[in-house]
Design an enzyme around this catalytic site. Structure first.
Site, PDB file in Angstrom:
ATOM      1  N   GLU A  24      23.932  -1.885  -7.575  1.00  0.00           N
ATOM      2  CA  GLU A  24      22.754  -2.358  -8.299  1.00  0.00           C
ATOM      3  C   GLU A  24      23.086  -2.485  -9.790  1.00  0.00           C
ATOM      4  OE1 GLU A  24      19.089  -0.253  -7.710  1.00  0.00           O
ATOM      5  OE2 GLU A  24      19.017  -0.713  -5.584  1.00  0.00           O
ATOM      6  N   HIS A  82      16.695  -4.112 -12.875  1.00  0.00           N
ATOM      7  CA  HIS A  82      17.769  -3.757 -11.946  1.00  0.00           C
ATOM      8  C   HIS A  82      17.764  -4.733 -10.779  1.00  0.00           C
ATOM      9  CE1 HIS A  82      14.551  -1.503  -9.919  1.00  0.00           C
ATOM     10  NE2 HIS A  82      15.332  -1.328  -8.863  1.00  0.00           N
ATOM     11  N   HIS A  84      18.475  -5.621  -6.615  1.00  0.00           N
ATOM     12  CA  HIS A  84      18.300  -5.052  -5.277  1.00  0.00           C
ATOM     13  C   HIS A  84      19.060  -5.890  -4.269  1.00  0.00           C
ATOM     14  CE1 HIS A  84      14.156  -2.788  -5.250  1.00  0.00           C
ATOM     15  NE2 HIS A  84      15.067  -2.189  -6.002  1.00  0.00           N
ATOM     16  N   ASP A  94      11.928   3.690  -6.944  1.00  0.00           N
ATOM     17  CA  ASP A  94      11.529   2.967  -8.160  1.00  0.00           C
ATOM     18  C   ASP A  94      10.121   3.385  -8.591  1.00  0.00           C
ATOM     19  OD1 ASP A  94      13.899   1.573  -8.133  1.00  0.00           O
ATOM     20  OD2 ASP A  94      13.045  -0.187  -7.144  1.00  0.00           O
TER      21      ASP A  94
HETATM   22 ZN   LIG Z   1      15.015  -0.528  -7.078  1.00  0.00          ZN
END
Ligand SMILES: [Zn+2]
Length: 145
Positions: A24, A82, A84, A94
């Site tokens: 990520e 970020h 995914h 999250d």
């Molecule tokens: Zn995430």
């Protein structure tokens, strides 16, 4: 609340996501925040301390350094980016992070579907923040030029 981003910043974020895939990617977003919108004018790429494909963590020293630098530049902290390897929606992890960072906007790029989503916690609920992308030039040019 809306999130306004420049095309060039999205390109930087997508580039980083491609670069570190399948880990990520993450970054901090800075700019101007008022009651109606958050306007991103600076993207600070940070490495994912966990080197994980399902989680991210930014080294706290980097977060402090970037927050200090933004303060000197008179920029507001907007939130986190970020990527995914899944849909661009906040995971349960999250959502815990969102609770810790009160007003932050969470911008998520799905590296499988290549779409972006932005989210914010409002009254304890995750709400989607509409994204508006601006191009750098006033006249639109084809993307592949
Ligand atoms: Zn995430």
């Amino acid at each position: 609340m809306i999130l306004r981003l420049k095309r060039q910043h999205i390109d930087i974020l997508r580039g980083e996501a491609l670069n570190v895939h399948p880990v990520e990617a993450c970054a901090l977003l800075f700019g101007r925040v008022n009651s109606n919108e958050a306007y991103v004018s600076k993207v600070a790429i940070a490495s994912n301390k966990l080197q994980s494909t399902v989680r991210f963590e930014i080294n706290p020293e980097i977060v402090f350094k970037e927050l200090n630098e933004a303060e000197r530049e008179e920029l507001d902290f907007i939130g986190f980016f970020h990527s995914h390897p899944a849909p661009a929606r906040p995971s349960l992890i999250d959502q815990k992070g969102m609770k810790l960072w009160g007003n932050a906007i969470w911008l998520i790029l799905s590296s499988t579907k290549s779409n972006l989503g932005a989210y914010k916690l409002m009254n304890g609920e995750v709400v989607e923040v509409p994204i508006i992308v601006e191009s750098e030039n006033t006249c639109e040019k084809p993307l592949d030029e």
